[in-house]
Enzyme design. Structure first.
Site, PDB file in Angstrom:
ATOM      1  CG  PHE A 114      -2.038   1.002   1.099  1.00 22.83           C
ATOM      2  CD1 PHE A 114      -3.081   0.777   0.209  1.00 22.83           C
ATOM      3  CD2 PHE A 114      -2.041   2.166   1.834  1.00 22.83           C
ATOM      4  CE1 PHE A 114      -4.102   1.701   0.068  1.00 22.83           C
ATOM      5  CE2 PHE A 114      -3.057   3.100   1.704  1.00 22.83           C
ATOM      6  CZ  PHE A 114      -4.099   2.869   0.807  1.00 22.83           C
ATOM      7  CG  ASP A 185       0.296  -3.165   6.239  1.00 23.87           C
ATOM      8  OD1 ASP A 185      -0.768  -3.571   6.740  1.00 23.87           O
ATOM      9  OD2 ASP A 185       0.433  -2.012   5.809  1.00 23.87           O
ATOM     10  CE1 TYR A 210      -9.008   1.591   7.048  1.00 30.28           C
ATOM     11  CE2 TYR A 210      -7.988   2.422   9.056  1.00 30.28           C
ATOM     12  CZ  TYR A 210      -7.943   2.197   7.694  1.00 30.28           C
ATOM     13  OH  TYR A 210      -6.827   2.568   6.977  1.00 30.28           O
ATOM     14  CE  LYS A 211      -7.481  -1.551   4.892  1.00 30.64           C
ATOM     15  NZ  LYS A 211      -8.078  -0.433   4.168  1.00 30.64           N
ATOM     16  NE  ARG A 357     -10.254  -2.630  -2.784  1.00 34.20           N
ATOM     17  CZ  ARG A 357      -9.584  -2.077  -1.766  1.00 34.20           C
ATOM     18  NH1 ARG A 357      -8.341  -2.455  -1.517  1.00 34.20           N
ATOM     19  NH2 ARG A 357     -10.140  -1.153  -1.028  1.00 34.20           N
TER      20      ARG A 357
END
Length: 398
Positions: A114, A185, A210-211, A357
């Protein structure tokens, strides 16, 4: 046959008429979070005021909640702590790793990482100077690029664009075989796939909540430090809360014991309350069961989409064991296609330049959901419903 996820689906608020396939970007609201946050605000902050740090135990929440996440990522108790943002935790992990390997100058990453991880590395290495280099290779070239020049390997386990899955254990073993430190990560791994930090012998890991962990927008991040390093690492960000005795108010910094030294700022108590409530959904669920169901959902989605949408090209690995809990398709008008889909109540997201996605979270998704989502996507492609100025107008967040 009883659906093991029937009870967890009832724990989430999904708006009527919505099929939510974007939990890989922001998890939905756990119904219990609203009441839990209200309690924290009204009964704790409201009635206890500053006494809440002691009476409600706020100061211990980052460690207690860290242990709850630790169970989902194969971390030993006391090796995960909450706080700050993922970017801060990336900086901390990399800075500490480089000090553990002072004679080397190369940080190895890949272009599936990312961007914020790469940005943080670039900023840190620029500040350090001294010949440090960030080496970025293609994901398939990571293993072959691990050599005796590498100080730290910094990899996102699941590629945020395609879902491509790295082999954590194999790459960590390769890194250790040449004396490099392994940083992982887990932003697209925690709560999505089984992770075994202890069994893989990872040195550091970081992640957001938060995912797939459904902690809410801006929920605090976590950092893992392997117990073998916990009392040796020096935190580059020497925050007051990471001091051995914060309320001694010493002018000189002394790191706290173990992973507690990786705390930086005051814990975000209201956000941690929401996350704590969200984690209740995992109490009766194994990551192995989640993985089995997510593969089933994603495989069904791929079959249904490919049967209906010849315009779309699968961007994710075909082998479900080689990807995380998301599926991506390439489409030359991917942004417009996703906006048309969202307008029909199916929410995924878009990643430049052409990725549509979709995330698969068994805690609240059923097979009927994914089949219906594919049907709607087929209608959009067949009737070119994406081909309007409205759907082609870019918003700030894609």
């Amino acid at each position: 046959m009883t659906d093991p996820f029937a009870s967890t689906r009832r724990m989430f608020h999904i708006p009527d008429g919505v099929i939510y396939l974007d939990g890989n970007s922001l998890g939905p609201l756990p119904k219990a979070a609203s009441a839990r946050v209200a309690k924290t605000i009204e009964a704790e902050w409201g009635e206890m005021l500053i006494k809440g740090w002691n009476l409600a135990g706020w100061m211990d929440w980052p460690t207690r909640i860290g242990d709850r996440i630790g169970r989902l990522i194969g971390a030993a108790p006391g090796s995960v702590v909450m706080g700050d943002t993922l970017s801060i935790k990336v900086y901390q992990a990399l800075a500490s790793a480089l000090e553990l390997n002072p004679d080397r100058r190369v940080v190895l990453s890949d272009n599936g990482n990312f961007p914020t991880d790469l940005y943080m590395a670039q900023g840190l290495l620029t500040s350090l100077g001294k010949g440090y280099e960030l080496k970025v290779v293609d994901p398939e070239d990571v293993e072959g690029s691990i050599d005796e020049t590498v100080a730290a390997m910094m990899i996102t386990e699941v590629d945020y664009r395609t879902g491509r899955l790295h082999d954590m254990k194999r790459l960590t073993q390769k890194a250790h075989s040449v004396g490099a430190i392994a940083i992982w990560d887990l932003a697209h791994s925690a709560g999505a796939i089984p992770v075994d930090l202890t069994g893989s012998d990872a040195d550091f890991a970081v992640g957001c909540t938060y995912k797939y962990l459904n902690g809410g927008p801006g929920a605090p991040a976590f950092i893992y430090v392997a117990p073998k390093h916990a009392d040796a690492v020096r935190p580059a960000l020497s925050g007051w809360i990471g001091h051995e005795s914060p309320f001694a108010f010493d002018l000189d910094y002394r790191p706290a014991k173990g992973v507690e030294r990786m705390r930086v700022g005051t814990p975000p108590i209201v956000a941690l309350a929401a996350l704590d409530a969200a984690l209740d959904a995992w109490d009766g669920v194994t990551m192995e069961a989640v993985r089995t169901r997510s593969i089933g959902l994603s495989e069904r989605f791929i079959r249904e989409v490919e049967a209906r949408c010849p315009e779309l090209e699968l961007a994710s690995p075909r082998d479900p064991q080689a990807r995380g809990s998301q599926v991506s398709f390439r489409f030359h008008e991917g942004y417009a296609g996703m906006q048309a889909l969202i307008a029909k109540g199916v929410i995924g997201d878009f990643r430049a330049p052409d990725i549509m996605r979709f995330g698969f979270t068994p805690l609240y998704l059923s097979e009927d959901d994914v089949v219906r989502a594919a049907e709607i996507l087929g209608e959009i492609m067949r009737d070119r419903l994406w081909d309007t100025p409205e759907h082609k107008t870019r918003s700030k967040v894609t």
